[in-house]
Design a protein around this motif. Sequence first.
Motif, PDB file in Angstrom:
ATOM      1  N   SER A  86      16.689  -1.815   6.723  1.00 51.60           N
ATOM      2  CA  SER A  86      16.157  -0.942   5.686  1.00 51.60           C
ATOM      3  C   SER A  86      17.150   0.180   5.459  1.00 51.60           C
ATOM      4  CB  SER A  86      14.786  -0.383   6.076  1.00 51.60           C
ATOM      5  OG  SER A  86      14.919   0.715   6.949  1.00 51.60           O
ATOM      6  N   ASP A  95       0.873  -1.170   0.000  1.00 52.16           N
ATOM      7  CA  ASP A  95       0.000   0.000   0.000  1.00 52.16           C
ATOM      8  C   ASP A  95       0.916   1.227   0.000  1.00 52.16           C
ATOM      9  OD1 ASP A  95      -2.246   1.613   0.141  1.00 52.16           O
ATOM     10  OD2 ASP A  95      -2.451   1.428   2.319  1.00 52.16           O
ATOM     11  N   TYR A  96       0.415   2.333  -0.503  1.00 51.26           N
ATOM     12  CA  TYR A  96       1.183   3.574  -0.475  1.00 51.26           C
ATOM     13  C   TYR A  96       1.088   4.198   0.913  1.00 51.26           C
ATOM     14  CZ  TYR A  96       1.188   3.026  -5.522  1.00 51.26           C
ATOM     15  OH  TYR A  96       1.359   2.523  -6.783  1.00 51.26           O
ATOM     16  N   SER A  97       2.163   4.816   1.359  1.00 50.70           N
ATOM     17  CA  SER A  97       2.102   5.544   2.630  1.00 50.70           C
ATOM     18  C   SER A  97       1.958   7.023   2.310  1.00 50.70           C
ATOM     19  CB  SER A  97       3.375   5.313   3.445  1.00 50.70           C
ATOM     20  OG  SER A  97       4.408   6.183   3.012  1.00 50.70           O
ATOM     21  N   SER A  98       1.844   7.837   3.355  1.00 50.49           N
ATOM     22  CA  SER A  98       1.644   9.271   3.092  1.00 50.49           C
ATOM     23  C   SER A  98       2.959   9.966   2.748  1.00 50.49           C
ATOM     24  CB  SER A  98       0.978   9.936   4.293  1.00 50.49           C
ATOM     25  OG  SER A  98       1.774   9.775   5.443  1.00 50.49           O
ATOM     26  N   GLU A 132      12.615   4.266   0.766  1.00 51.73           N
ATOM     27  CA  GLU A 132      13.106   3.318   1.774  1.00 51.73           C
ATOM     28  C   GLU A 132      12.910   1.929   1.189  1.00 51.73           C
ATOM     29  OE1 GLU A 132      10.791   2.890   5.356  1.00 51.73           O
ATOM     30  OE2 GLU A 132      12.387   1.798   6.383  1.00 51.73           O
ATOM     31  N   TYR A 165       4.990  -8.984   2.353  1.00 53.70           N
ATOM     32  CA  TYR A 165       6.072  -9.180   3.325  1.00 53.70           C
ATOM     33  C   TYR A 165       6.417 -10.655   3.481  1.00 53.70           C
ATOM     34  CZ  TYR A 165       9.176  -8.201   7.159  1.00 53.70           C
ATOM     35  OH  TYR A 165      10.309  -8.093   7.935  1.00 53.70           O
ATOM     36  N   GLU A 189       9.969 -12.515   3.523  1.00 53.28           N
ATOM     37  CA  GLU A 189      10.423 -13.420   4.600  1.00 53.28           C
ATOM     38  C   GLU A 189      10.914 -14.750   4.035  1.00 53.28           C
ATOM     39  OE1 GLU A 189       8.205 -12.641   8.759  1.00 53.28           O
ATOM     40  OE2 GLU A 189       6.835 -13.278   7.169  1.00 53.28           O
ATOM     41  N   MET A 226       6.832   2.901   0.974  1.00 55.79           N
ATOM     42  CA  MET A 226       5.682   2.021   0.823  1.00 55.79           C
ATOM     43  C   MET A 226       5.470   1.149   2.059  1.00 55.79           C
ATOM     44  SD  MET A 226       7.153  -0.852  -1.855  1.00 55.79           S
ATOM     45  CE  MET A 226       6.314  -2.267  -1.114  1.00 55.79           C
ATOM     46  N   ILE A 227       4.252   0.626   2.142  1.00 57.29           N
ATOM     47  CA  ILE A 227       3.882  -0.302   3.211  1.00 57.29           C
ATOM     48  C   ILE A 227       3.890  -1.706   2.633  1.00 57.29           C
ATOM     49  CG2 ILE A 227       1.920  -1.065   4.621  1.00 57.29           C
ATOM     50  CD1 ILE A 227       1.126   2.006   4.672  1.00 57.29           C
ATOM     51  N   PHE A 228       4.610  -2.611   3.286  1.00 55.56           N
ATOM     52  CA  PHE A 228       4.576  -4.014   2.885  1.00 55.56           C
ATOM     53  C   PHE A 228       3.401  -4.664   3.589  1.00 55.56           C
ATOM     54  CE2 PHE A 228       8.659  -4.874   0.735  1.00 55.56           C
ATOM     55  CZ  PHE A 228       9.289  -3.660   0.935  1.00 55.56           C
ATOM     56  N   GLU A 229       2.373  -5.040   2.826  1.00 55.44           N
ATOM     57  CA  GLU A 229       1.225  -5.738   3.411  1.00 55.44           C
ATOM     58  C   GLU A 229       1.607  -7.200   3.648  1.00 55.44           C
ATOM     59  OE1 GLU A 229      -2.857  -4.397   2.619  1.00 55.44           O
ATOM     60  OE2 GLU A 229      -2.027  -3.652   0.725  1.00 55.44           O
ATOM     61  N   PRO A 230       0.801  -7.935   4.445  1.00 56.69           N
ATOM     62  CA  PRO A 230       1.206  -9.294   4.849  1.00 56.69           C
ATOM     63  C   PRO A 230       1.626 -10.202   3.687  1.00 56.69           C
ATOM     64  CG  PRO A 230      -0.697  -8.624   6.130  1.00 56.69           C
ATOM     65  CD  PRO A 230      -0.454  -7.535   5.118  1.00 56.69           C
ATOM     66  N   LEU A 271      13.998  -2.507   1.855  1.00 58.55           N
ATOM     67  CA  LEU A 271      14.574  -3.533   2.722  1.00 58.55           C
ATOM     68  C   LEU A 271      15.617  -4.298   1.925  1.00 58.55           C
ATOM     69  CD1 LEU A 271      11.241  -4.874   4.280  1.00 58.55           C
ATOM     70  CD2 LEU A 271      12.792  -3.143   5.191  1.00 58.55           C
TER      71      LEU A 271
END
Lengths: 480, 480
Positions: free
Chosen positions: A143, A33-36, A159, A48, A52, A41-45, A161
């Motif tokens: 990160s 998802d996009y962050s503000s 950013e 991510y 892993e 960015m946001i790694f959704e489950p 990882l």
Amino acid sequence: MAQQKKMVEEITPMEEDFARWYTDVVKKAELMDYSSIKGCMIFEPYGYAIWENMQAILDKRFKELGHQNVYMPLLIPESLLEKEKEHVAGFAPEVAWVTQGGNDKLEERLCIRPTSETLFCEHYKKVIHSWRDLPKLYNQWCSVVRWEKTTRPFLRTSEFLWQEGHTMHATAEEAKAETRQMLQVYADFYRDVLAIPPVIGQKTESEKFAGAEETYTIEAMMHNGVALQGGTSHYFGDGFAKSFDITFTDKNNQLQHPFQTSWGVSTRMIGGIIMTHGDNSGLALPPAIAPIQVVIVPVAQHKPGVLEKANELFEQLKAAGLRVKVDDSEQSPGWKFAQYEMQGVPLRLEIGPKDIEKNQCVLVRRPDRNKAFTPLDNLVDSVKAELQMVHDILYNNAKDNLESKIYAAHNHAEFLDIAQNKPGFIKAMWCGDPACEEQLKNETGGVKSRCIPFEEEHLSDTCVCCGKPAKHMLYWGRQY
Amino acid sequence: MAQQKKMVEEITPMEEDFARWYTDVVKKAELMDYSSIKGCMIFEPYGYAIWENMQAILDKRFKELGHQNVYMPLLIPESLLEKEKEHVAGFAPEVAWVTQGGNDKLEERLCIRPTSETLFCEHYKKVIHSWRDLPKLYNQWCSVVRWEKTTRPFLRTSEFLWQEGHTMHATAEEAKAETRQMLQVYADFYRDVLAIPPVIGQKTESEKFAGAEETYTIEAMMHNGVALQGGTSHYFGDGFAKSFDITFTDKNNQLQHPFQTSWGVSTRMIGGIIMTHGDNSGLALPPAIAPIQVVIVPVAQHKPGVLEKANELFEQLKAAGLRVKVDDSEQSPGWKFAQYEMQGVPLRLEIGPKDIEKNQCVLVRRPDRNKAFTPLDNLVDSVKAELQMVHDILYNNAKDNLESKIYAAHNHAEFLDIAQNKPGFIKAMWCGDPACEEQLKNETGGVKSRCIPFEEEHLSDTCVCCGKPAKHMLYWGRQY
């Protein structure tokens, strides 16, 4: 079925708009998802979990080769970043600066690590004294931040990882061997885990890492003919060691500088998977890193015995170490088929009343949608064989795509024509002069040298740009 | 033997100077190194491996309970941090601010996450719409930054590593149950993995987390009588949900705010282990998280067959899933004994020519130095039994220490006397007024309320401070 149609239609066909296809897939498959903050960015489950799985396989391999994990600070003082001149010149323009801690203005600016060579060197100076302290084989998972102007999920984010290995060795030969070894670890990982055939080779002087003597690279070819630099391994010689005054006493009691490497791969590999294996139905994941390897879809699940059987098969596959899920939600089987295809689950197992009667199930492979009625006896073996098949199909398709997108250019006009009309890699001879790289990049609006492959071919005697005697065959291409 | 003596002498006895004993242990055992940024530490391989072992066990447990890992950005815009008033008031004074990206001054300051409630809420607002989307059970492993003025390795650092779980639920009851459940996960982890007996309970209003309705805590007791807050679990009600305008449609088609929790443990647990189990010989590690569980020390290793046997036993123990190391370096056995004692390796296996003749080895437990001549038949079982024994000894010693450092205070004078003369926990009754907490803290120079334990005792009818009717029994103590 209405929902199924709707979902599939929501992904823009890649032939229509490749960039939109890509962002549709990453969003609809719930990878991110996009962050503000622009570019973060946001790694959704689901996204991510892919990372892993990649981490677990690489981390095991690194450790088998004697590497140890550490964790260095997130922040680098400006004076430390500046210790190696080429390095700071490469990174200073794209770092984020911390200037205030709590209510106090800091005396010295701190940057958020864009990479950690300087931090490792500062530590190595303290802990390396004798040849007995070498080699140091450290790695860290973390990160990093690089303040990018143009960003794209997974491929280029402010950013991201990654892992960064940093090693120190008593001799140049050992350090060079490490540099090559870790490139080979990445190449094996691309081929055997990600099902991506890599082009591997050495970067030219103008394309190498800031401060490195030699940079080696993994280059992958995307569906649309654009190359992705998928991992790099650097040999630093003793340049950083001299700048940081790192010395050790060798076996002859002489003071020496140690020789250094670094190497890294990042979450951009997820982008590479999407653009290598994905299609207009969505994602297609290599089984080795798929969060769900097998999805069990019960058919006519309200009928007696169906859910029980589905759960029994789930337990059987799970006990065999497979990542498996039963979807017994109220959605229709058709919706589920489309949903898990879109999320790239390698194998679907359908089980309904008629199958149970015949002691069988249906296995459907994601990449080619091949349906196989499969006896429930020896199911684990059958499923493992199908997963291996999924890997092989993905790899072979990717290999075909790569090979179909490599074009040899024998002269300047041919180079420009291919660059203009045929997206992919261009193989062409080069004199070794950075000026020719610069000229070709400008003439083509961005085709850059990717690498000097380990296995060069002799295409002609002269540089495709200036006509002088050729030194190397290069791969060229546009890049993410 | 000279080296052995030297090494042991280098650790300051804890009775002489506890703080120096602590920093000696973290340095000599090679757990960490200082970086050039005040308060930011380097996790060296041995220290980081302890954290990796903790992570693996907790991560598995979280996932068994249905939690999924995600990764949120490192940076929080100032306006986002400010959305929840109590929260920003708690954290703003201790965050690091990024004000510049590359060569450009940022339009809005960004802080490096001190904790990520605000980021999770921003994302949850986008992905939670219906009761079908609940619960959301997310966790992330990352580093956070809090600009601390006084720091101490592992215990209080400007950057530290942790996990932060953030969950959203349809009802307050569910969220409260989650808050309690995760506290219990931590309590079990402390007891069964870290061999530390925890005191668990609820924080008072003045000690709870910024923005939380209820905070639960794990409190551990260190050798020197100082308490360590070892993990917290928070219930937020729908406070953040309201501030961030997060809503969902419930089963009755009504718009509701969801209810929230967060919970975390960090690398300060490593400090807790050191100060709970360590002694004047150095570190003592619980087997479940020890990077090396068994060290094999060959005796008279130049004699024929000794190294072969040592390596054979190594393979046998490794195959049984144990973390084992053979030290066949040229150092003397005595030096090795001291070295691995200092590094806290739970079990030492000595094997020499005479042992081989008798088909036995010597197993030496770190905590009590118990030596057991052990047949090589069924060695794996014997080693596992000894490791269990090491855990039990560490736990029981810690429990004895905890119990011997709990003092009941029945009135004001007694409270002040204990606070002055007996380092440890004070049990005392309290009226519920924060003013009494404040007064006792000031009178004692820092004894604060630790928690209202789940199992309260009735020590007297009145508050130990003001004499008004008591509402609760509290644990009090000085803290790290």
